[in-house]
Scaffold this motif. Structure first.
Motif, PDB file in Angstrom:
ATOM      1  N   LYS A  13       0.859  -1.182   0.000  1.00 58.22           N
ATOM      2  CA  LYS A  13       0.000   0.000   0.000  1.00 58.22           C
ATOM      3  C   LYS A  13       0.892   1.228   0.000  1.00 58.22           C
ATOM      4  O   LYS A  13       1.091   1.864   1.021  1.00 58.22           O
ATOM      5  CB  LYS A  13      -0.874   0.028   1.259  1.00 58.22           C
ATOM      6  CG  LYS A  13      -1.955  -1.017   1.281  1.00 58.22           C
ATOM      7  CD  LYS A  13      -2.758  -0.837   2.561  1.00 58.22           C
ATOM      8  CE  LYS A  13      -3.746  -1.960   2.765  1.00 58.22           C
ATOM      9  NZ  LYS A  13      -4.347  -1.859   4.101  1.00 58.22           N
ATOM     10  N   SER A  14       1.473   1.497  -1.126  1.00 56.20           N
ATOM     11  CA  SER A  14       2.383   2.636  -1.197  1.00 56.20           C
ATOM     12  C   SER A  14       2.427   3.164  -2.615  1.00 56.20           C
ATOM     13  O   SER A  14       1.988   2.504  -3.554  1.00 56.20           O
ATOM     14  CB  SER A  14       3.783   2.211  -0.763  1.00 56.20           C
ATOM     15  OG  SER A  14       4.290   1.261  -1.669  1.00 56.20           O
ATOM     16  N   CYS A  15       2.953   4.366  -2.734  1.00 56.47           N
ATOM     17  CA  CYS A  15       3.155   4.939  -4.045  1.00 56.47           C
ATOM     18  C   CYS A  15       4.668   4.957  -4.292  1.00 56.47           C
ATOM     19  O   CYS A  15       5.444   4.688  -3.384  1.00 56.47           O
ATOM     20  CB  CYS A  15       2.560   6.361  -4.102  1.00 56.47           C
ATOM     21  SG  CYS A  15       3.385   7.534  -3.019  1.00 56.47           S
ATOM     22  N   PRO A  16       5.110   5.279  -5.495  1.00 57.26           N
ATOM     23  CA  PRO A  16       6.555   5.301  -5.758  1.00 57.26           C
ATOM     24  C   PRO A  16       7.324   6.227  -4.817  1.00 57.26           C
ATOM     25  O   PRO A  16       8.508   6.022  -4.575  1.00 57.26           O
ATOM     26  CB  PRO A  16       6.659   5.790  -7.205  1.00 57.26           C
ATOM     27  CG  PRO A  16       5.342   5.441  -7.818  1.00 57.26           C
ATOM     28  CD  PRO A  16       4.324   5.556  -6.704  1.00 57.26           C
ATOM     29  N   ARG A  35       0.827   9.518   7.675  1.00 54.01           N
ATOM     30  CA  ARG A  35       0.341   9.143   6.352  1.00 54.01           C
ATOM     31  C   ARG A  35       1.184   9.812   5.285  1.00 54.01           C
ATOM     32  O   ARG A  35       1.655  10.925   5.469  1.00 54.01           O
ATOM     33  CB  ARG A  35      -1.113   9.575   6.176  1.00 54.01           C
ATOM     34  CG  ARG A  35      -2.041   8.672   6.926  1.00 54.01           C
ATOM     35  CD  ARG A  35      -3.494   9.054   6.797  1.00 54.01           C
ATOM     36  NE  ARG A  35      -4.267   8.211   7.711  1.00 54.01           N
ATOM     37  CZ  ARG A  35      -4.598   6.955   7.444  1.00 54.01           C
ATOM     38  NH1 ARG A  35      -4.260   6.407   6.303  1.00 54.01           N
ATOM     39  NH2 ARG A  35      -5.265   6.235   8.320  1.00 54.01           N
ATOM     40  N   CYS A  36       1.359   9.109   4.195  1.00 53.40           N
ATOM     41  CA  CYS A  36       2.097   9.670   3.065  1.00 53.40           C
ATOM     42  C   CYS A  36       1.316  10.852   2.504  1.00 53.40           C
ATOM     43  O   CYS A  36       0.110  10.728   2.256  1.00 53.40           O
ATOM     44  CB  CYS A  36       2.263   8.581   2.004  1.00 53.40           C
ATOM     45  SG  CYS A  36       2.931   9.194   0.463  1.00 53.40           S
ATOM     46  N   PRO A  37       1.969  12.003   2.313  1.00 55.26           N
ATOM     47  CA  PRO A  37       1.246  13.157   1.758  1.00 55.26           C
ATOM     48  C   PRO A  37       0.850  12.952   0.302  1.00 55.26           C
ATOM     49  O   PRO A  37       0.045  13.712  -0.223  1.00 55.26           O
ATOM     50  CB  PRO A  37       2.242  14.311   1.909  1.00 55.26           C
ATOM     51  CG  PRO A  37       3.574  13.681   2.107  1.00 55.26           C
ATOM     52  CD  PRO A  37       3.355  12.297   2.655  1.00 55.26           C
ATOM     53  N   TYR A  38       1.417  11.940  -0.335  1.00 55.21           N
ATOM     54  CA  TYR A  38       1.125  11.714  -1.755  1.00 55.21           C
ATOM     55  C   TYR A  38      -0.010  10.720  -1.966  1.00 55.21           C
ATOM     56  O   TYR A  38      -0.885  10.930  -2.782  1.00 55.21           O
ATOM     57  CB  TYR A  38       2.380  11.232  -2.477  1.00 55.21           C
ATOM     58  CG  TYR A  38       3.560  12.145  -2.261  1.00 55.21           C
ATOM     59  CD1 TYR A  38       3.686  13.324  -2.997  1.00 55.21           C
ATOM     60  CD2 TYR A  38       4.532  11.838  -1.312  1.00 55.21           C
ATOM     61  CE1 TYR A  38       4.751  14.174  -2.783  1.00 55.21           C
ATOM     62  CE2 TYR A  38       5.606  12.688  -1.093  1.00 55.21           C
ATOM     63  CZ  TYR A  38       5.706  13.858  -1.829  1.00 55.21           C
ATOM     64  OH  TYR A  38       6.754  14.691  -1.608  1.00 55.21           O
ATOM     65  N   CYS A  39       0.011   9.618  -1.193  1.00 58.86           N
ATOM     66  CA  CYS A  39      -1.002   8.581  -1.434  1.00 58.86           C
ATOM     67  C   CYS A  39      -1.870   8.301  -0.209  1.00 58.86           C
ATOM     68  O   CYS A  39      -2.784   7.486  -0.288  1.00 58.86           O
ATOM     69  CB  CYS A  39      -0.329   7.289  -1.914  1.00 58.86           C
ATOM     70  SG  CYS A  39       0.747   6.545  -0.672  1.00 58.86           S
ATOM     71  N   ARG A  40      -1.582   8.958   0.911  1.00 58.36           N
ATOM     72  CA  ARG A  40      -2.382   8.828   2.132  1.00 58.36           C
ATOM     73  C   ARG A  40      -2.316   7.447   2.785  1.00 58.36           C
ATOM     74  O   ARG A  40      -3.143   7.124   3.610  1.00 58.36           O
ATOM     75  CB  ARG A  40      -3.871   9.194   1.885  1.00 58.36           C
ATOM     76  CG  ARG A  40      -4.108  10.469   1.099  1.00 58.36           C
ATOM     77  CD  ARG A  40      -3.478  11.685   1.690  1.00 58.36           C
ATOM     78  NE  ARG A  40      -3.987  12.012   3.038  1.00 58.36           N
ATOM     79  CZ  ARG A  40      -3.422  12.901   3.850  1.00 58.36           C
ATOM     80  NH1 ARG A  40      -2.327  13.523   3.486  1.00 58.36           N
ATOM     81  NH2 ARG A  40      -3.913  13.141   5.022  1.00 58.36           N
ATOM     82  N   VAL A  43       2.652   5.605   6.892  1.00 59.22           N
ATOM     83  CA  VAL A  43       4.111   5.643   6.802  1.00 59.22           C
ATOM     84  C   VAL A  43       4.696   5.707   8.215  1.00 59.22           C
ATOM     85  O   VAL A  43       3.994   6.019   9.167  1.00 59.22           O
ATOM     86  CB  VAL A  43       4.616   6.873   5.998  1.00 59.22           C
ATOM     87  CG1 VAL A  43       4.301   6.752   4.528  1.00 59.22           C
ATOM     88  CG2 VAL A  43       4.079   8.181   6.562  1.00 59.22           C
ATOM     89  N   PHE A  44       5.975   5.394   8.322  1.00 58.56           N
ATOM     90  CA  PHE A  44       6.659   5.562   9.604  1.00 58.56           C
ATOM     91  C   PHE A  44       7.942   6.351   9.377  1.00 58.56           C
ATOM     92  O   PHE A  44       8.460   6.392   8.255  1.00 58.56           O
ATOM     93  CB  PHE A  44       6.966   4.205  10.255  1.00 58.56           C
ATOM     94  CG  PHE A  44       7.962   3.374   9.490  1.00 58.56           C
ATOM     95  CD1 PHE A  44       9.315   3.418   9.814  1.00 58.56           C
ATOM     96  CD2 PHE A  44       7.539   2.549   8.444  1.00 58.56           C
ATOM     97  CE1 PHE A  44      10.227   2.650   9.121  1.00 58.56           C
ATOM     98  CE2 PHE A  44       8.460   1.779   7.739  1.00 58.56           C
ATOM     99  CZ  PHE A  44       9.802   1.830   8.079  1.00 58.56           C
ATOM    100  N   ARG A  45       8.414   6.965  10.431  1.00 58.89           N
ATOM    101  CA  ARG A  45       9.631   7.745  10.326  1.00 58.89           C
ATOM    102  C   ARG A  45      10.824   6.799  10.370  1.00 58.89           C
ATOM    103  O   ARG A  45      11.037   6.106  11.359  1.00 58.89           O
ATOM    104  CB  ARG A  45       9.705   8.743  11.475  1.00 58.89           C
ATOM    105  CG  ARG A  45      10.790   9.779  11.289  1.00 58.89           C
ATOM    106  CD  ARG A  45      10.942  10.585  12.534  1.00 58.89           C
ATOM    107  NE  ARG A  45      10.048  11.747  12.542  1.00 58.89           N
ATOM    108  CZ  ARG A  45       9.965  12.591  13.583  1.00 58.89           C
ATOM    109  NH1 ARG A  45      10.684  12.398  14.644  1.00 58.89           N
ATOM    110  NH2 ARG A  45       9.158  13.618  13.528  1.00 58.89           N
ATOM    111  N   ALA A  46      11.559   6.745   9.297  1.00 59.56           N
ATOM    112  CA  ALA A  46      12.651   5.780   9.187  1.00 59.56           C
ATOM    113  C   ALA A  46      13.936   6.306   9.818  1.00 59.56           C
ATOM    114  O   ALA A  46      14.627   5.597  10.526  1.00 59.56           O
ATOM    115  CB  ALA A  46      12.900   5.437   7.727  1.00 59.56           C
TER     116      ALA A  46
END
Ligand SMILES: [Zn+2]
Length: 83
Positions: A13-16, A35-40, A43-46
């Motif tokens: 469940k991710s975008c490029p 959440r990813c600002p691109y695909c919502r 996400v986690f802080r890596a």
């Protein structure tokens, strides 16, 4: 401002953008993204790397990403035949 790297929690469940991680500048006071600002998608802080943003690795990574390549110079030697 510190630079943060976020990655998708679930690669399915991710975008490029978030599949391989994306960098974002945030103020210390800003809340963590969940959440990813691109695909919502989640996400986690890596990496939290304030102060490491000028490392050689980072510069190399940036150069590579910007399309710079290290070129090997190959010189053709010319030889004279001596009798
Ligand atoms: Zn995304």
């Amino acid at each position: 401002m510190p630079l943060y790297v976020y990655e998708a929690k679930d690669a399915a469940k991710s975008c490029p953008k978030c599949r391989d991680g994306f960098e974002i500048m945030q103020r210390l006071a800003d809340p963590k993204l969940d959440r990813c600002p691109y695909c919502r998608n989640p996400v986690f802080r890596a990496i939290q790397a304030p102060g490491l943003t000028h490392s050689k690795t980072d510069l190399h990574y940036r150069a590579k990403r910007a399309g710079f390549h290290t070129l090997k110079k190959v010189q053709k030697g010319e030889y004279e035949k001596l009798y």
